[in-house]
Design a protein around this motif. Sequence first.
Motif: not given
Length: 174
Positions: A56-67, A100-107, A148-153, A166-167
Motif C-alpha cells: 500500500h505504501c509503495e502505491r501511495v508513494a508512486a502517486a505523489y511527487r517530491p516536494f 491521509r493516503a497512508v492511513r487509508a490503507g489496510p492498516v 521519500a518516506f520510510h516504514l519504521y520498525h 518509499f520513493e
Amino acid sequence: MLTIGVAIDVPEPFGSVLQQARVAAGDPLAKAIPPHVTLLPPTVVSGPESMEFEAHCERVAAAYRPFELELHGTGTFRPVSPVVFVALAQGAEQCSALERAVRAGPVERLLDFPYHPHVTIAHHLPEEALAAAECSLADFRAAFTVSAFHLYHHGADEIWRPVVAFELGARVPR
C-alpha cells in the motif's frame, strides 16, 4: 506482532541538529527516535498486515511527487499535550495528503489528536524543559526536498529504525 510507524526523515545536517536539541532538552527518547514528520504513528500489526501495508505504501508513494519542506521556528501543543516541536513553514499540505493516503490503507489507526505535521523536539518533560526547548530553536530554519518516506520498525531495544524507503513518484511493479 510488530509495531510500525511511517515518517518523513529529516536529512543531515538538520537531523543531527534537531536530535541534539532533543538530547539537550533532556528528552529520554531523543536517541531512540530520529527526527521526522510522522505519517502513521506507532501501530501494532501482524506479519501479513505488514506485508500488505508495505505494498500500500509503495502505491501511495508512486502517486505523489517530491516536494519542498521547510522547517521554521517552534510551536507547542501545550496545554493539551506536553509537546514542543519545530514547525513546518512549507510542505504541510503535502504531508497531510500523504498522511491521509497512508492511513487509508489496510492498516487502520485512529488518531488521538487531529493531524498536524511537525518535528517533535521535546515530549513529556517538565514545563521548564519544554519552555527552554521551545526557545532554543525559535530561529531554526531548514529546507530540503522530500523524495521519500520510510516504514519504521520499533525494535525490542526500544529504538525506531527505518526498514523500507518509499520513493515518491517511483514506478510500482505490476
